[in-house]
Motif scaffolding. Structure first.
Motif, PDB file in Angstrom:
ATOM      1  N   ARG A  68       0.853  -1.198   0.000  1.00  0.00           N
ATOM      2  CA  ARG A  68       0.000   0.000   0.000  1.00  0.00           C
ATOM      3  C   ARG A  68       0.882   1.239   0.000  1.00  0.00           C
ATOM      4  O   ARG A  68       2.097   1.150   0.135  1.00  0.00           O
ATOM      5  CB  ARG A  68      -0.884   0.014   1.257  1.00  0.00           C
ATOM      6  N   LYS A  69       0.241   2.391  -0.075  1.00  0.00           N
ATOM      7  CA  LYS A  69       0.955   3.663   0.011  1.00  0.00           C
ATOM      8  C   LYS A  69       1.376   3.906   1.461  1.00  0.00           C
ATOM      9  O   LYS A  69       0.702   3.459   2.400  1.00  0.00           O
ATOM     10  CB  LYS A  69       0.067   4.808  -0.461  1.00  0.00           C
ATOM     11  N   THR A  70       2.452   4.637   1.650  1.00  0.00           N
ATOM     12  CA  THR A  70       2.977   4.872   2.998  1.00  0.00           C
ATOM     13  C   THR A  70       1.975   5.594   3.898  1.00  0.00           C
ATOM     14  O   THR A  70       1.994   5.399   5.109  1.00  0.00           O
ATOM     15  CB  THR A  70       4.295   5.661   2.941  1.00  0.00           C
ATOM     16  N   LEU A  71       1.104   6.401   3.325  1.00  0.00           N
ATOM     17  CA  LEU A  71       0.075   7.091   4.118  1.00  0.00           C
ATOM     18  C   LEU A  71      -0.951   6.122   4.700  1.00  0.00           C
ATOM     19  O   LEU A  71      -1.660   6.467   5.647  1.00  0.00           O
ATOM     20  CB  LEU A  71      -0.670   8.112   3.252  1.00  0.00           C
ATOM     21  N   ASP A  72      -1.026   4.934   4.132  1.00  0.00           N
ATOM     22  CA  ASP A  72      -2.036   3.953   4.539  1.00  0.00           C
ATOM     23  C   ASP A  72      -1.583   2.999   5.644  1.00  0.00           C
ATOM     24  O   ASP A  72      -2.304   2.073   5.993  1.00  0.00           O
ATOM     25  CB  ASP A  72      -2.494   3.148   3.323  1.00  0.00           C
ATOM     26  N   TYR A  73      -0.375   3.196   6.165  1.00  0.00           N
ATOM     27  CA  TYR A  73       0.129   2.386   7.274  1.00  0.00           C
ATOM     28  C   TYR A  73       0.287   3.274   8.494  1.00  0.00           C
ATOM     29  O   TYR A  73       0.848   4.361   8.400  1.00  0.00           O
ATOM     30  CB  TYR A  73       1.527   1.823   6.969  1.00  0.00           C
ATOM     31  N   THR A  74      -0.157   2.796   9.645  1.00  0.00           N
ATOM     32  CA  THR A  74       0.117   3.526  10.885  1.00  0.00           C
ATOM     33  C   THR A  74       1.119   2.729  11.719  1.00  0.00           C
ATOM     34  O   THR A  74       1.223   1.504  11.587  1.00  0.00           O
ATOM     35  CB  THR A  74      -1.152   3.760  11.740  1.00  0.00           C
ATOM     36  N   GLU A  77      -0.719   0.085  13.719  1.00  0.00           N
ATOM     37  CA  GLU A  77      -1.059  -1.127  12.971  1.00  0.00           C
ATOM     38  C   GLU A  77       0.142  -2.081  12.909  1.00  0.00           C
ATOM     39  O   GLU A  77       0.005  -3.285  13.129  1.00  0.00           O
ATOM     40  CB  GLU A  77      -1.491  -0.709  11.562  1.00  0.00           C
ATOM     41  N   ASP A 123      -1.506   5.603  16.569  1.00  0.00           N
ATOM     42  CA  ASP A 123      -2.517   5.508  15.510  1.00  0.00           C
ATOM     43  C   ASP A 123      -2.589   6.770  14.644  1.00  0.00           C
ATOM     44  O   ASP A 123      -3.328   6.802  13.664  1.00  0.00           O
ATOM     45  CB  ASP A 123      -3.893   5.207  16.104  1.00  0.00           C
ATOM     46  N   THR A 126       1.923   7.946  10.615  1.00  0.00           N
ATOM     47  CA  THR A 126       1.955   7.038   9.475  1.00  0.00           C
ATOM     48  C   THR A 126       3.391   6.743   9.059  1.00  0.00           C
ATOM     49  O   THR A 126       4.329   7.418   9.494  1.00  0.00           O
ATOM     50  CB  THR A 126       1.209   7.633   8.265  1.00  0.00           C
TER      51      THR A 126
END
Length: 141
Positions: A68-74, A77, A123, A126
């Motif tokens: 996924r894009k880096t913005l989509d990982y926290t 998570e 959370d 990112t």
């Protein structure tokens, strides 16, 4: 306390995030850059791969890349995947049913506030945020 598995998982994800888009990276290259043994890295990448956070590419040009894009990982998570619940004590854990003293226990308020603060931090950071921080820190050297 966060174990090496959680800390290294963040480093691996950050390493993958810094590579050219669409390029698979070999584990031994990540291991060298991050000073992590390949054996330990294999365990961590297996967890990340099974969860769909990274994807593997087979063959001579194979390796791993983010899915996924880096913005989509926290950070939360990634840490929960490798560490499990990050509650400071079991009685406030989402996986624990509580305890018999919870309604009369004054200290449970402290643990709940700590847990809330931890979750609020992890959370809302990112992988993209970590990349930016890394770039800023590297420019100061």
């Amino acid at each position: 306390m966060i174990s090496t598995k959680g800390r290294y998982a963040l480093r691996v994800m950050l390493d993958l995030a810094g590579q050219p888009a669409g390029e698979a990276i070999k584990l031994k290259d990540i291991a060298e850059r991050q000073s992590i043994s390949v054996k330990y890295l294999e365990q961590i990448i297996a967890i990340l791969n099974k969860a769909g956070m990274v994807r593997s590419i087979r063959g001579p040009q194979g390796g791993y890349m983010l899915s996924r894009k880096t913005l989509d990982y926290t950070v939360g998570e990634i840490l929960r995947l490798t560490e499990g619940d990050l509650a400071p004590v079991s009685c406030v854990s989402s996986t624990h049913p509580g305890c018999d003293r919870q309604h009369q226990c004054a200290t449970v308020v402290v643990w709940e506030k700590m847990y809330e603060a931890i979750n609020n931090v992890i959370d809302h950071i990112t992988l993209a945020d970590l990349q930016k921080l890394e770039k800023e820190r590297m420019s100061q050297i």
